[in-house]
Design a protein around this motif. Structure first.
Motif, PDB file in Angstrom:
ATOM      1  N   ASP A  29      34.430  48.348  44.564  1.00 26.63           N
ATOM      2  CA  ASP A  29      35.232  47.159  44.274  1.00 26.63           C
ATOM      3  C   ASP A  29      35.917  46.619  45.537  1.00 26.63           C
ATOM      4  OD1 ASP A  29      37.446  48.845  44.674  1.00 26.63           O
ATOM      5  OD2 ASP A  29      38.597  47.777  43.158  1.00 26.63           O
ATOM      6  N   LEU A  30      36.650  45.521  45.365  1.00 29.26           N
ATOM      7  CA  LEU A  30      37.307  44.856  46.497  1.00 29.26           C
ATOM      8  C   LEU A  30      38.286  45.780  47.230  1.00 29.26           C
ATOM      9  CD1 LEU A  30      38.216  42.299  48.121  1.00 29.26           C
ATOM     10  CD2 LEU A  30      39.790  41.820  46.212  1.00 29.26           C
ATOM     11  N   GLN A  31      39.072  46.537  46.469  1.00 30.44           N
ATOM     12  CA  GLN A  31      40.065  47.409  47.110  1.00 30.44           C
ATOM     13  C   GLN A  31      39.382  48.442  48.002  1.00 30.44           C
ATOM     14  OE1 GLN A  31      43.103  48.712  43.999  1.00 30.44           O
ATOM     15  NE2 GLN A  31      41.380  48.019  42.760  1.00 30.44           N
ATOM     16  N   GLY A  32      38.249  48.971  47.507  1.00 30.31           N
ATOM     17  CA  GLY A  32      37.488  49.934  48.295  1.00 30.31           C
ATOM     18  C   GLY A  32      36.876  49.279  49.523  1.00 30.31           C
ATOM     19  N   ALA A  33      36.362  48.057  49.345  1.00 33.37           N
ATOM     20  CA  ALA A  33      35.758  47.342  50.481  1.00 33.37           C
ATOM     21  C   ALA A  33      36.808  47.127  51.582  1.00 33.37           C
ATOM     22  CB  ALA A  33      35.197  46.006  50.005  1.00 33.37           C
ATOM     23  N   ARG A  34      38.027  46.803  51.164  1.00 35.67           N
ATOM     24  CA  ARG A  34      39.094  46.593  52.158  1.00 35.67           C
ATOM     25  C   ARG A  34      39.404  47.887  52.912  1.00 35.67           C
ATOM     26  NH1 ARG A  34      42.902  42.834  48.255  1.00 35.67           N
ATOM     27  NH2 ARG A  34      42.152  40.818  49.033  1.00 35.67           N
ATOM     28  N   GLN A  35      39.377  49.009  52.186  1.00 35.35           N
ATOM     29  CA  GLN A  35      39.636  50.297  52.856  1.00 35.35           C
ATOM     30  C   GLN A  35      38.532  50.620  53.863  1.00 35.35           C
ATOM     31  OE1 GLN A  35      40.704  53.476  49.980  1.00 35.35           O
ATOM     32  NE2 GLN A  35      41.239  51.804  48.596  1.00 35.35           N
TER      33      GLN A  35
ATOM     34  N   SER B  69      30.024  44.397  47.063  1.00 35.31           N
ATOM     35  CA  SER B  69      31.128  44.225  46.117  1.00 35.31           C
ATOM     36  C   SER B  69      30.935  42.930  45.359  1.00 35.31           C
ATOM     37  CB  SER B  69      32.473  44.140  46.858  1.00 35.31           C
ATOM     38  OG  SER B  69      32.858  45.371  47.359  1.00 35.31           O
ATOM     39  N   GLY B  70      31.774  42.749  44.351  1.00 38.58           N
ATOM     40  CA  GLY B  70      31.709  41.530  43.558  1.00 38.58           C
ATOM     41  C   GLY B  70      32.274  41.845  42.189  1.00 38.58           C
TER      42      GLY B  70
ATOM     43  N   VAL C  36      29.186  42.784  51.994  1.00 35.81           N
ATOM     44  CA  VAL C  36      28.428  41.744  51.283  1.00 35.81           C
ATOM     45  C   VAL C  36      29.089  41.493  49.922  1.00 35.81           C
ATOM     46  CG1 VAL C  36      26.176  41.105  50.329  1.00 35.81           C
ATOM     47  CG2 VAL C  36      26.297  42.509  52.409  1.00 35.81           C
ATOM     48  N   PHE C  37      29.329  40.214  49.642  1.00 36.40           N
ATOM     49  CA  PHE C  37      29.959  39.825  48.378  1.00 36.40           C
ATOM     50  C   PHE C  37      28.902  39.242  47.455  1.00 36.40           C
ATOM     51  CE2 PHE C  37      32.363  36.951  45.581  1.00 36.40           C
ATOM     52  CZ  PHE C  37      33.388  37.808  45.169  1.00 36.40           C
ATOM     53  N   LEU C  38      28.800  39.782  46.250  1.00 40.21           N
ATOM     54  CA  LEU C  38      27.872  39.240  45.260  1.00 40.21           C
ATOM     55  C   LEU C  38      28.669  38.336  44.320  1.00 40.21           C
ATOM     56  CD1 LEU C  38      24.867  39.365  44.510  1.00 40.21           C
ATOM     57  CD2 LEU C  38      25.440  41.153  42.851  1.00 40.21           C
ATOM     58  N   ALA C  39      28.293  37.063  44.290  1.00 36.12           N
ATOM     59  CA  ALA C  39      29.028  36.068  43.497  1.00 36.12           C
ATOM     60  C   ALA C  39      28.191  35.634  42.296  1.00 36.12           C
ATOM     61  CB  ALA C  39      29.347  34.853  44.363  1.00 36.12           C
TER      62      ALA C  39
END
Ligand SMILES: Nc1ncnc2c1ncn2[C@@H]1O[C@H](COP(=O)(O)OP(=O)(O)OP(=O)(O)O)[C@@H](O)[C@H]1O
Ligand SMILES: Nc1nc2c(ncn2[C@@H]2O[C@H](COP(=O)(O)O)[C@@H](O)[C@H]2O)c(=O)[nH]1
Length: 188
Positions: free
Chosen positions: A106-112, A14-15, A123-126
Motif C-alpha cells: 500500500d501507499l504507506q509501505g511505498a513511502r517507507q 501500489s494503488g 509504480v502507481f496503478l490507477a
C-alpha cells in the motif's frame, strides 16, 4: 530511481484496493514466472482459496508484533483494520543475488521503501475511473460493505498521492498493464 539504462532492482506496485494489482501481477507471472514477488505477512484472515505461504503468511497479532520487534519487516502498515508487512530477509537475499524484486504494497509501505531504499522504482496503478474502482472492489465480493467503505476511504488518500510515484499505469487492460510493468522492470 535507478539509472534509465540499468535494470531497476526493486519495483514497488501500489494503488487503491480493488484496482487490480494482484490480477496484473498474476497475469504477468503466468508468462514470466521468473519475476519474484515478495509474499507479505498479514493479520488479515485468509479469503477462500488463499494459502498460507503462497498468497500471504497469515499471522495473529502476537506473531506480527514479534516480526516487528525482531526487525524482520522491511516495512509494515495498518490498512483498513489489518496489518501487512514485507519480510526483510527474502527480499534482501534476492537483491543480493542480483534478481529483480517486486513488492505489491500500500501507499504507506511505498513511502517507507522510498525512505529506506531510494533507488527503488515506485509504480502507481490507477483505475480508469472512480466508478470502475468501486465496481471492481464491490464486484470482487470478498469484503463486507463496511470493509469496502474503509478501503474506499483509503483509496481517496492513495489516489491523491499519485504524484509521489515515478510512473502511473492505468489499469484498463490487464494484459497491456502487465506488459508495461514488465517493460518497466526490464524483464521482457
Ligand atoms: N483491467 C481490469 N478490468 C476489469 N476488471 C479487472 C481488471 N483488473 C482487475 N479486475 C478485477 O477487479 C477486481 C479487483 O482486482 P484485484 O483483486 O487484483 O485488486 P487489488 O488491487 O489486488 O486489490 P487489493 O489491494 O484489495 O488486494 C477483481 O475482481 C479483478 O478480476
Ligand atoms: N504496506 C504493505 N501493504 C501491503 C502488504 N501486502 C499487501 N499490502 C496491501 O494491503 C492492501 C490490502 O490487501 P488485501 O490482500 O487485504 O486486499 C493492498 O493495498 C495491498 O497491496 C505489505 O507487505 N505491506
Amino acid at each position: 530511481m535507478a539509472a534509465h539504462s540499468a535494470r531497476p532492482r526493486l519495483t514497488v506496485l501500489s494503488g487503491p484496493s480493488g484496482v487490480g494489482k494482484s490480477t496484473v501481477v498474476a497475469h504477468m507471472r503466468k508468462e514470466h514466472p521468473e519475476v519474484w514477488l515478495s509474499v507479505s505477512a498479514t493479520t488479515r484472515r485468509p479469503r477462500p482459496g488463499e494459502r498460507d505461504g503462497v498468497h500471504y503468511f497469515f499471522a495473529d497479532d502476537g506473531e506480527f508484533d514479534k516480526l516487528i520487534a525482531n526487525g524482520e519487516l522491511l516495512e509494515w502498515a495498518e490498512f483498513a483494520g489489518n496489518r501487512y508487512g514485507t519480510p526483510r530477509e527474502a527480499v534482501m537475499d534476492r537483491l543480493e543475488a542480483g534478481e529483480p524484486v517486486l513488492l505489491e504494497i500500500d501507499l504507506q509501505g511505498a513511502r517507507q521503501i522510498r525512505e529506506s531504499m531510494p533507488e527503488a522504482q515506485l509504480v502507481f496503478l490507477a483505475p480508469p475511473s472512480w466508478e470502475e474502482l468501486v465496481r471492481r472492489l464491490t464486484g470482487r465480493g470478498t469484503e463486507a460493505p463496511e470493509v469496502i467503505e474503509r478501503r474506499l476511504e483509503a483509496a481517496r488518500t492513495e489516489l491523491a498521492a499519485e504524484s509521489e510515484f515515478d510512473t502511473t499505469l492505468v489499469n484498463t487492460s490487464v494484459e497491456d498493464v502487465a506488459n508495461e510493468l514488465l517493460a518497466l522492470m526490464r524483464v521482457a
